[in-house]
Design a protein around this motif. Structure first.
Motif, PDB file in Angstrom:
ATOM      1  N   ALA A  18       0.830  -1.213   0.000  1.00 44.27           N
ATOM      2  CA  ALA A  18       0.000   0.000   0.000  1.00 44.27           C
ATOM      3  C   ALA A  18       0.863   1.262   0.000  1.00 44.27           C
ATOM      4  CB  ALA A  18      -0.932  -0.009   1.210  1.00 44.27           C
ATOM      5  N   ALA A  19       1.945   1.255   0.765  1.00 48.08           N
ATOM      6  CA  ALA A  19       2.826   2.422   0.803  1.00 48.08           C
ATOM      7  C   ALA A  19       3.484   2.662  -0.552  1.00 48.08           C
ATOM      8  CB  ALA A  19       3.890   2.234   1.891  1.00 48.08           C
ATOM      9  N   GLN A  20       3.888   1.583  -1.222  1.00 53.73           N
ATOM     10  CA  GLN A  20       4.489   1.732  -2.544  1.00 53.73           C
ATOM     11  C   GLN A  20       3.480   2.280  -3.556  1.00 53.73           C
ATOM     12  OE1 GLN A  20       7.275  -1.624  -3.711  1.00 53.73           O
ATOM     13  NE2 GLN A  20       6.335  -2.523  -1.905  1.00 53.73           N
ATOM     14  N   VAL A  21       2.241   1.813  -3.460  1.00 51.40           N
ATOM     15  CA  VAL A  21       1.209   2.304  -4.368  1.00 51.40           C
ATOM     16  C   VAL A  21       0.953   3.788  -4.148  1.00 51.40           C
ATOM     17  CG1 VAL A  21      -1.259   2.152  -4.915  1.00 51.40           C
ATOM     18  CG2 VAL A  21       0.105   0.066  -4.736  1.00 51.40           C
ATOM     19  N   LEU A  22       0.888   4.198  -2.894  1.00 52.65           N
ATOM     20  CA  LEU A  22       0.659   5.616  -2.601  1.00 52.65           C
ATOM     21  C   LEU A  22       1.831   6.469  -3.077  1.00 52.65           C
ATOM     22  CD1 LEU A  22      -0.905   5.166   0.941  1.00 52.65           C
ATOM     23  CD2 LEU A  22      -2.058   6.166  -1.042  1.00 52.65           C
ATOM     24  N   TRP A  23       3.055   5.966  -2.931  1.00 46.43           N
ATOM     25  CA  TRP A  23       4.213   6.689  -3.458  1.00 46.43           C
ATOM     26  C   TRP A  23       4.113   6.838  -4.979  1.00 46.43           C
ATOM     27  CZ3 TRP A  23       7.699   5.206  -7.136  1.00 46.43           C
ATOM     28  CH2 TRP A  23       8.810   6.034  -7.298  1.00 46.43           C
ATOM     29  N   GLY A  24       3.847   5.725  -5.662  1.00 48.78           N
ATOM     30  CA  GLY A  24       3.776   5.775  -7.120  1.00 48.78           C
ATOM     31  C   GLY A  24       2.632   6.632  -7.618  1.00 48.78           C
ATOM     32  N   LEU A  25       1.508   6.587  -6.903  1.00 50.14           N
ATOM     33  CA  LEU A  25       0.356   7.397  -7.292  1.00 50.14           C
ATOM     34  C   LEU A  25       0.700   8.882  -7.213  1.00 50.14           C
ATOM     35  CD1 LEU A  25      -3.246   6.532  -6.060  1.00 50.14           C
ATOM     36  CD2 LEU A  25      -2.569   8.835  -6.673  1.00 50.14           C
ATOM     37  N   GLY A  26       1.448   9.266  -6.182  1.00 52.17           N
ATOM     38  CA  GLY A  26       1.785  10.672  -6.039  1.00 52.17           C
ATOM     39  C   GLY A  26       2.860  11.142  -6.987  1.00 52.17           C
ATOM     40  N   VAL A  27       3.944  10.372  -7.118  1.00 49.02           N
ATOM     41  CA  VAL A  27       5.117  10.857  -7.834  1.00 49.02           C
ATOM     42  C   VAL A  27       4.953  10.783  -9.353  1.00 49.02           C
ATOM     43  CG1 VAL A  27       7.561  10.392  -8.290  1.00 49.02           C
ATOM     44  CG2 VAL A  27       6.705  10.405  -5.944  1.00 49.02           C
ATOM     45  N   ASN A  28       4.433   9.693  -9.868  1.00 48.50           N
ATOM     46  CA  ASN A  28       4.399   9.526 -11.322  1.00 48.50           C
ATOM     47  C   ASN A  28       3.472  10.524 -12.001  1.00 48.50           C
ATOM     48  OD1 ASN A  28       6.089   7.034 -12.117  1.00 48.50           O
ATOM     49  ND2 ASN A  28       4.971   6.350 -10.324  1.00 48.50           N
ATOM     50  N   GLY A  29       2.355  10.845 -11.360  1.00 50.43           N
ATOM     51  CA  GLY A  29       1.483  11.863 -11.935  1.00 50.43           C
ATOM     52  C   GLY A  29       2.131  13.230 -11.949  1.00 50.43           C
ATOM     53  N   VAL A  30       2.943  13.527 -10.922  1.00 52.35           N
ATOM     54  CA  VAL A  30       3.626  14.816 -10.859  1.00 52.35           C
ATOM     55  C   VAL A  30       4.670  14.932 -11.966  1.00 52.35           C
ATOM     56  CG1 VAL A  30       5.235  16.172  -9.474  1.00 52.35           C
ATOM     57  CG2 VAL A  30       3.176  15.217  -8.432  1.00 52.35           C
ATOM     58  N   LEU A  31       5.417  13.862 -12.227  1.00 49.61           N
ATOM     59  CA  LEU A  31       6.415  13.903 -13.292  1.00 49.61           C
ATOM     60  C   LEU A  31       5.751  14.130 -14.650  1.00 49.61           C
ATOM     61  CD1 LEU A  31       8.807  11.038 -12.153  1.00 49.61           C
ATOM     62  CD2 LEU A  31       9.024  13.494 -11.771  1.00 49.61           C
ATOM     63  N   PHE A  32       4.586  13.524 -14.848  1.00 46.60           N
ATOM     64  CA  PHE A  32       3.829  13.721 -16.083  1.00 46.60           C
ATOM     65  C   PHE A  32       3.417  15.193 -16.229  1.00 46.60           C
ATOM     66  CE2 PHE A  32      -0.624  14.132 -17.561  1.00 46.60           C
ATOM     67  CZ  PHE A  32      -0.444  13.820 -18.904  1.00 46.60           C
ATOM     68  N   LEU A  33       2.875  15.771 -15.161  1.00 44.23           N
ATOM     69  CA  LEU A  33       2.402  17.152 -15.236  1.00 44.23           C
ATOM     70  C   LEU A  33       3.551  18.160 -15.275  1.00 44.23           C
ATOM     71  CD1 LEU A  33      -0.574  17.008 -12.710  1.00 44.23           C
ATOM     72  CD2 LEU A  33      -0.697  17.073 -15.202  1.00 44.23           C
ATOM     73  N   THR A  34       4.645  17.855 -14.581  1.00 43.06           N
ATOM     74  CA  THR A  34       5.764  18.796 -14.557  1.00 43.06           C
ATOM     75  C   THR A  34       6.390  18.942 -15.937  1.00 43.06           C
ATOM     76  OG1 THR A  34       6.212  18.247 -12.241  1.00 43.06           O
ATOM     77  CG2 THR A  34       7.981  19.304 -13.462  1.00 43.06           C
ATOM     78  N   ALA A  35       6.412  17.876 -16.719  1.00 43.68           N
ATOM     79  CA  ALA A  35       6.922  17.978 -18.089  1.00 43.68           C
ATOM     80  C   ALA A  35       6.100  18.976 -18.903  1.00 43.68           C
ATOM     81  CB  ALA A  35       6.907  16.603 -18.756  1.00 43.68           C
ATOM     82  N   LEU A  36       4.782  18.987 -18.702  1.00 44.76           N
ATOM     83  CA  LEU A  36       3.925  19.956 -19.387  1.00 44.76           C
ATOM     84  C   LEU A  36       4.143  21.355 -18.833  1.00 44.76           C
ATOM     85  CD1 LEU A  36       0.577  17.917 -19.492  1.00 44.76           C
ATOM     86  CD2 LEU A  36       2.305  18.110 -21.279  1.00 44.76           C
ATOM     87  N   PHE A  37       4.281  21.471 -17.512  1.00 48.00           N
ATOM     88  CA  PHE A  37       4.472  22.769 -16.870  1.00 48.00           C
ATOM     89  C   PHE A  37       5.758  23.443 -17.360  1.00 48.00           C
ATOM     90  CE2 PHE A  37       6.389  25.182 -13.350  1.00 48.00           C
ATOM     91  CZ  PHE A  37       5.406  26.122 -13.119  1.00 48.00           C
ATOM     92  N   LEU A  38       6.826  22.680 -17.451  1.00 46.85           N
ATOM     93  CA  LEU A  38       8.109  23.258 -17.844  1.00 46.85           C
ATOM     94  C   LEU A  38       8.050  23.863 -19.246  1.00 46.85           C
ATOM     95  CD1 LEU A  38      10.535  20.514 -16.485  1.00 46.85           C
ATOM     96  CD2 LEU A  38      10.321  22.851 -15.639  1.00 46.85           C
TER      97      LEU A  38
END
Length: 518
Positions: free
Chosen positions: A318-338
């Motif tokens: 569960a902890a790994q899923v919560l980590w992946g849920l938070g981080v991977n979406g941010v990397l996707f959006l940050t590429a667009l933001f930059l």
């Protein structure tokens, strides 16, 4: 996905996949002569080198496809005229197919054989990469991205099985190092390569570069790996029917339906409206319930549900899923933001991501020391809190910022993610040896699906904010507000993961008393 791409999860999985040394045939099998064994060992070295080379290419390709695409997304969006949900599908189709079929891929390697499973996966992945590069419409690109995920779902477990079963002890140790190096290299180079290639050659080449690697890996596997390994005998239709009986088509279909319907509802929910979206989520929930029932009823289930009764396994997962849920979406959006908001070129955006990979790699040697001093539960919880703090730091960056303003947040995400490595090790150690392969498949599938959910959930937050506020504000300002809201939600997910890790990985009182008595 990020930690798996760095090579940490496959390393732990491999260490759990113990098996006998490769069987020798012919004269060497019957002879105890040391000279003949030395001749046999020397004669095998070229084959083992070829296998290592093929596995390195396979690891590099499947990891690179998770990291190279994000930076190229704005160019893909502009070229194919995609809106945000369509762009989410481009990013999500690969991990969706990967996660949904990973358990089936592992079963295929056990039943059909490692060599044919690995070859089929490499051919599918390579062909799909070429077709992705040639795609000229969003739906076509999304379809072939899904086919890439199918190929990767066959390649990953078969590669791990080859490492465990088809190499001698020395080559096996070298295989771990080669595998980890290839994954770490793909993690570090992915964003930079994605930016350089999409800016100077065109986005199609980020997929086409897989073709030579995949072709070389397939040829090497065909030449170096021995034939055989299938556990089902017979020919023609009889063998095909017997093979099908060793799989669980209903369980596979239900898992695909549950994952696909959930992703569809999250990505398309804004466009569908309330009632259709609720119906889609209800379908996903029903498919998941039927999948759980199927695992109880099936003679050879895909997932041993008894594993989830263990506190360490369930909480660590569960902890790994919560980590992946938070981080991977941010990397996707940050590429667009930059690129959308800060106006960076794809190359500059790719370079901006390097602190994540760099500090993840630099912090990794410190992890064993911190685990010994603090305990795995505190080290993992501290790492997750560091990641959450990094996400909050990114949320403070606005439209008028410079790329250097993102540096503290990206460094915290990379260094904190390194401290979460023991989550995988403790999760796998919680399962019995006889089901270590299935456990590895569950962990890998859960983390891929977490990456998919991260893209879908945070993308849905941005899309909804754009729809509600773009009328009174510019599209760029609405995107920034949605991006910042998504970062706040992501930080909450990861912080919850820190609490779960601290509780679930905490040593049992009995174990602590035995340790003090010793």
């Amino acid at each position: 996905m990020l930690m798996r791409n760095a090579g940490f999860e496959p390393r732990c999985e491999f260490m759990r996949m113990r098996g006998p040394r490769p069987v020798r045939h012919g004269k060497d099998a019957a002879s105890g002569d040391g000279r003949e064994r030395g001749v046999e060992s020397a004669s095998r070295r070229p084959g083992e080198f070829g296998i290592l080379l093929a596995l390195a290419f396979a690891a590099f390709m499947t990891c690179l496809d998770n990291t190279v695409v994000n930076v190229a997304l704005p160019r893909i969006q502009q070229s194919l005229r995609l809106d945000l949900p369509d762009l989410e599908w481009v990013a999500a189709a690969y991990p969706l197919a990967f996660a949904a079929l990973l358990l089936t891929g592992g079963r295929s390697a056990d039943v059909w054989g490692r060599r044919p499973t690995l070859l089929t996966g490499l051919v599918l992945f390579t062909a799909a990469s070429l077709l992705c590069g040639l795609a000229r419409s969003g739906p076509v690109l999304i379809a072939f991205r899904g086919l890439q995920g199918v190929g990767a779902a066959l390649v990953m477990p078969a590669s791990l099985a080859v490492l465990a079963r088809d190499l001698g002890p020395r080559a096996r140790a070298a295989g771990i190092a080669v595998w980890m190096s290839a994954l770490a290299l793909a993690l570090a180079l992915g964003p930079v390569l994605g930016g350089l290639i999409s800016q100077h050659w065109g986005w199609g080449w980020i997929f086409a570069i897989n073709v030579p690697f995949g072709a070389l890996a397939a040829v090497t596997v065909a030449r170096a790996l021995p034939r055989g390994g299938c556990t089902v005998q017979g020919r023609g239709l009889v063998r095909a029917v017997a093979l099908a009986g060793r799989f669980d088509p209903l369980g596979t279909g239900l898992s695909c339906l549950a994952a696909g319907a959930c992703a569809f509802g999250l990505i398309e929910g804004v466009r569908l409206g309330l009632v259709p979206a609720v119906a889609v989520f209800a379908t996903a929930a029903l498919a998941l319930a039927l999948f759980v029932w199927r695992q109880y009823a099936a003679r050879t289930p895909m997932v041993d549900l008894a594993l989830f009764r263990d506190r360490v396994f369930a909480g660590g997962l569960a902890a790994q899923v919560l980590w992946g849920l938070g981080v991977n979406g941010v990397l996707f959006l940050t590429a667009l933001f930059l690129q959308r908001v800060l106006g960076l070129t794809p190359t500059e955006a790719g370079l901006a991501f390097t602190p994540v990979a760099l500090f993840l790699i630099l912090a990794t040697p410190l992890v064993p020391v911190l685990v010994r001093v603090l305990g795995a539960h505190r080290a993992c919880a501290g790492g997750l809190l560091t990641v959450a703090a990094g996400l909050l730091a990114l949320a403070r960056v606005g439209a008028g910022a410079s790329p250097l303003d993102l540096l503290p947040g990206l460094v915290a995400i990379g260094a904190g993610s390194a401290l979460t490595v023991p989550l995988t090790e403790r999760t796998l150690d919680a399962s019995p040896d006889e089901v270590s392969g299935a456990t590895s498949g569950v962990v890998s599938a859960a983390r891929e699906f977490a990456g998919l959910l991260g893209i879908a959930v945070l993308g849905a937050i941005v899309a909804r904010r754009q729809n509600t506020e773009s009328a009174g504000k510019g599209a760029s300002a609405a995107f920034v507000e949605g991006y910042q809201s998504g970062l706040l939600v992501a930080s909450v997910f990861v912080a919850i993961g820190a609490v779960v890790a601290a509780v679930s990985l905490r040593p049992a009182p009995l174990a602590e008393s035995r340790k003090s008595d010793g």
